[in-house]
Design a protein around this motif. Structure first.
Motif, short mmCIF file in Angstrom:
data_model
loop_
_atom_site.label_atom_id
_atom_site.label_comp_id
_atom_site.label_asym_id
_atom_site.label_seq_id
_atom_site.Cartn_x
_atom_site.Cartn_y
_atom_site.Cartn_z
N ILE A 1 4.52 17.14 -17.61
CA ILE A 1 4.75 17.03 -19.06
C ILE A 1 4.13 18.20 -19.82
CG2 ILE A 1 4.18 15.67 -21.11
CD1 ILE A 1 4.62 13.17 -19.43
N PRO A 2 2.84 18.52 -19.65
CA PRO A 2 2.31 19.68 -20.39
C PRO A 2 2.96 21.00 -20.02
CG PRO A 2 0.70 18.87 -18.79
CD PRO A 2 1.79 17.86 -18.84
N VAL A 3 3.35 21.13 -18.74
CA VAL A 3 4.02 22.37 -18.32
C VAL A 3 5.37 22.51 -19.01
CG1 VAL A 3 5.01 23.59 -16.36
CG2 VAL A 3 2.81 22.43 -16.11
N VAL A 4 6.13 21.40 -19.07
CA VAL A 4 7.44 21.44 -19.73
C VAL A 4 7.29 21.73 -21.21
CG1 VAL A 4 9.46 20.06 -20.33
CG2 VAL A 4 8.54 19.97 -18.01
N ARG A 5 6.32 21.08 -21.86
CA ARG A 5 6.10 21.33 -23.29
C ARG A 5 5.67 22.77 -23.54
NH1 ARG A 5 3.06 15.97 -25.82
NH2 ARG A 5 4.85 14.55 -25.63
N TRP A 6 4.83 23.29 -22.69
CA TRP A 6 4.38 24.67 -22.85
C TRP A 6 5.54 25.65 -22.70
CZ3 TRP A 6 4.01 28.73 -19.18
CH2 TRP A 6 3.29 29.84 -19.61
N THR A 7 6.51 25.26 -21.87
CA THR A 7 7.66 26.13 -21.63
C THR A 7 8.72 26.00 -22.73
OG1 THR A 7 7.30 25.94 -19.26
CG2 THR A 7 9.45 26.76 -19.98
N THR A 8 9.03 24.76 -23.15
CA THR A 8 10.13 24.54 -24.10
C THR A 8 9.69 24.62 -25.55
OG1 THR A 8 9.77 22.14 -24.01
CG2 THR A 8 11.32 23.09 -22.43
N GLY A 9 8.41 24.44 -25.85
CA GLY A 9 7.96 24.50 -27.24
C GLY A 9 8.29 25.82 -27.93
N PRO A 10 7.93 26.96 -27.34
CA PRO A 10 8.30 28.24 -27.96
C PRO A 10 9.79 28.45 -28.10
CG PRO A 10 6.57 28.55 -26.33
CD PRO A 10 7.05 27.14 -26.18
N LEU A 11 10.58 27.91 -27.15
CA LEU A 11 12.04 28.05 -27.25
C LEU A 11 12.58 27.28 -28.45
CD1 LEU A 11 13.07 27.74 -23.49
CD2 LEU A 11 12.82 29.81 -24.86
N ALA A 12 12.01 26.10 -28.72
CA ALA A 12 12.42 25.34 -29.91
C ALA A 12 12.08 26.10 -31.18
CB ALA A 12 11.76 23.96 -29.90
N ALA A 13 10.90 26.74 -31.21
CA ALA A 13 10.53 27.54 -32.39
C ALA A 13 11.48 28.72 -32.57
CB ALA A 13 9.09 28.03 -32.23
N ASP B 1 0.82 -1.21 0.00
CA ASP B 1 0.00 0.00 0.00
C ASP B 1 0.85 1.27 0.00
OD1 ASP B 1 1.01 -0.57 2.44
OD2 ASP B 1 -0.80 -0.08 3.59
N ARG B 2 2.03 1.22 0.67
CA ARG B 2 2.93 2.37 0.66
C ARG B 2 3.51 2.60 -0.74
NH1 ARG B 2 7.69 2.44 4.95
NH2 ARG B 2 5.85 2.05 6.26
N LEU B 3 3.97 1.54 -1.39
CA LEU B 3 4.51 1.67 -2.75
C LEU B 3 3.44 2.15 -3.72
CD1 LEU B 3 6.74 -1.54 -3.00
CD2 LEU B 3 7.48 0.82 -2.65
N LEU B 4 2.21 1.66 -3.56
CA LEU B 4 1.13 2.08 -4.44
C LEU B 4 0.84 3.57 -4.28
CD1 LEU B 4 -1.06 1.36 -6.47
CD2 LEU B 4 -2.56 0.76 -4.55
N LEU B 5 0.82 4.05 -3.05
CA LEU B 5 0.56 5.46 -2.80
C LEU B 5 1.67 6.34 -3.37
CD1 LEU B 5 -1.14 7.66 -1.50
CD2 LEU B 5 0.10 7.27 0.65
N GLN B 6 2.92 5.92 -3.17
CA GLN B 6 4.03 6.69 -3.71
C GLN B 6 4.04 6.67 -5.24
OE1 GLN B 6 7.47 5.02 -1.83
NE2 GLN B 6 7.14 6.08 0.12
N GLY B 7 3.70 5.51 -5.83
CA GLY B 7 3.66 5.42 -7.29
C GLY B 7 2.57 6.30 -7.88
N LEU B 8 1.39 6.31 -7.25
CA LEU B 8 0.33 7.18 -7.74
C LEU B 8 0.70 8.65 -7.61
CD1 LEU B 8 -2.81 5.33 -6.30
CD2 LEU B 8 -2.02 5.39 -8.68
N SER B 9 1.38 9.01 -6.52
CA SER B 9 1.82 10.40 -6.35
C SER B 9 2.82 10.80 -7.43
CB SER B 9 2.43 10.59 -4.96
OG SER B 9 1.50 10.26 -3.95
N LEU B 10 3.79 9.90 -7.70
CA LEU B 10 4.79 10.20 -8.73
C LEU B 10 4.15 10.30 -10.11
CD1 LEU B 10 7.75 10.56 -9.51
CD2 LEU B 10 7.95 8.07 -9.66
N ALA B 11 3.20 9.41 -10.42
CA ALA B 11 2.54 9.46 -11.72
C ALA B 11 1.76 10.76 -11.88
CB ALA B 11 1.62 8.25 -11.87
N ALA B 12 1.10 11.19 -10.83
CA ALA B 12 0.35 12.44 -10.91
C ALA B 12 1.28 13.63 -11.16
CB ALA B 12 -0.45 12.65 -9.61
#
Length: 343
Positions: free
Chosen positions: A80-92, A63-74
């Motif tokens: 991911i969208p935050v990083v893409r939103w930040t780096t996408g314009p820089l690539a352009a 149960d501890r591993l499951l809770l930590q895994g769900l937290s990391l996945a969240a």
């Protein structure tokens, strides 16, 4: 009982209920007391994390591993969208800067994204517009200078015809011819290094074979081995750069060898002559306009020393590099390195 002598019974009821030992996992509380003045104390209390999370005896509980895994996945899914939103314009922005450096027309950068990127995009667009205006003004300036100088040069040539001294008249003609050549050379330098073309895929074998056939028809000895390689470039501009280097090789070395090969993400075009080479102390000034070595003036009296500078400007506009070195067995080696954009 604490170090200061205070007992649990002396603490408020709200504190006591949190420090009661409840089996099997007690929930401790951190209490800090500070004497503000004699007889007056400040008590600070904070509930500590449940010891369940620091229980080393059961660190890999499911149960501890499951809770930590769900937290990391969240956290990852939100990152991911935050990083893409930040780096996408820089690539352009990076792609636009690289394309502008190669002389390509790129669309205006979208002014969207973070406030910092919007300011950067506006600054880049303003800089690109200023550079473009500068290049256009430079070309118009040289065209105007060339046009304005030809009239007085022609007028002076006509006036020299009125001189009675034949030797003096010839000297005036020679000086005016040299001045006219310098004016034409300056205009040629501007135009040849700013050929307006769209980059396209260039088959180097076809381009170089046509150039080699032309030199052989003129009686020159040129060795070329096909490579099957292509580059993305402006065809006429690239032909002009290679032609300048090939002309130099044939003027000063009589024979030339052309080789094309791929190396470390670049396409290299190497032109070697079998001439006397270049003194080491002269390499630093070879790309400067109107600089000619002594043996060059002897073998090509009509040259103006603009070929290498034009070739370097064209190669750099393609995002490449032009290097000159002496060959160990004699002669000069000119190598054009262009980005290998063909996947």
């Amino acid at each position: 009982m604490s170090d200061a002598g205070a007992k649990i019974s002396d603490l408020p009821d709200g504190w006591v209920q949190h420090i009661l030992l409840i089996k099997p996992n007690p929930a401790p509380i951190l209490v800090i007391q500070v004497e503000l003045e004699p007889g007056h104390w400040l008590y600070l209390a904070g509930l500590m994390p449940n010891p369940y999370f620091s229980d080393a005896s059961n660190a890999l509980a499911l149960d501890r591993l499951l809770l930590q895994g769900l937290s990391l996945a969240a956290v990852l899914l939100l990152s991911i969208p935050v990083v893409r939103w930040t780096t996408g314009p820089l690539a352009a922005l990076s792609d636009a800067a690289e394309a502008f450096g190669r002389g390509e027309n790129t669309p205006r950068l979208p002014e969207t994204g973070s406030r910092e990127f919007v300011k950067t995009a506006r600054a880049f667009s303003a800089m690109r517009a200023r550079i473009q205006r500068y290049l256009e003004d430079r070309e118009r300036l040289f065209v105007s200078i060339s046009h304005d100088l030809r009239t007085p040069i022609t007028r002076l040539k006509l006036r020299t015809e009125l001189l009675d001294d034949d030797e003096q008249r010839k000297e005036f003609h020679d000086d005016l011819d040299e001045l006219d050549m310098m004016v034409k050379g300056a205009l040629q330098c501007v135009k040849d290094s700013d050929i307006h073309e769209n980059p396209t895929e260039v088959r180097l074998d076809a381009l170089l074979n046509r150039m080699v056939r032309g030199t052989r028809l003129a009686g020159h000895d040129v060795l070329f081995t096909e490579s099957g390689l292509c580059v993305t470039a402006k065809p006429l501009a690239l032909k002009r750069a290679i032609g300048n280097l090939l002309d130099n090789a044939l003027y000063y070395g009589k024979t030339a060898e052309i080789a094309v090969y791929r190396e470390a993400g670049h396409i290299a075009i190497r032109i070697r002559d079998h001439g006397p080479g270049v003194p080491e102390e002269a390499f630093g000034s070879l790309f400067q306009p109107y600089v000619r070595l002594e043996h060059g003036r002897d073998q090509n009296a009509e040259g103006m020393g603009l070929g290498l500078g034009i070739a370097q400007s064209i190669v750099q506009a393609h995002g490449g590099r032009l290097a000159l070195v002496n060959h160990p067995e004699g002669g000069l080696v000119a190598t054009i390195s262009l980005p290998d954009l063909i996947i």
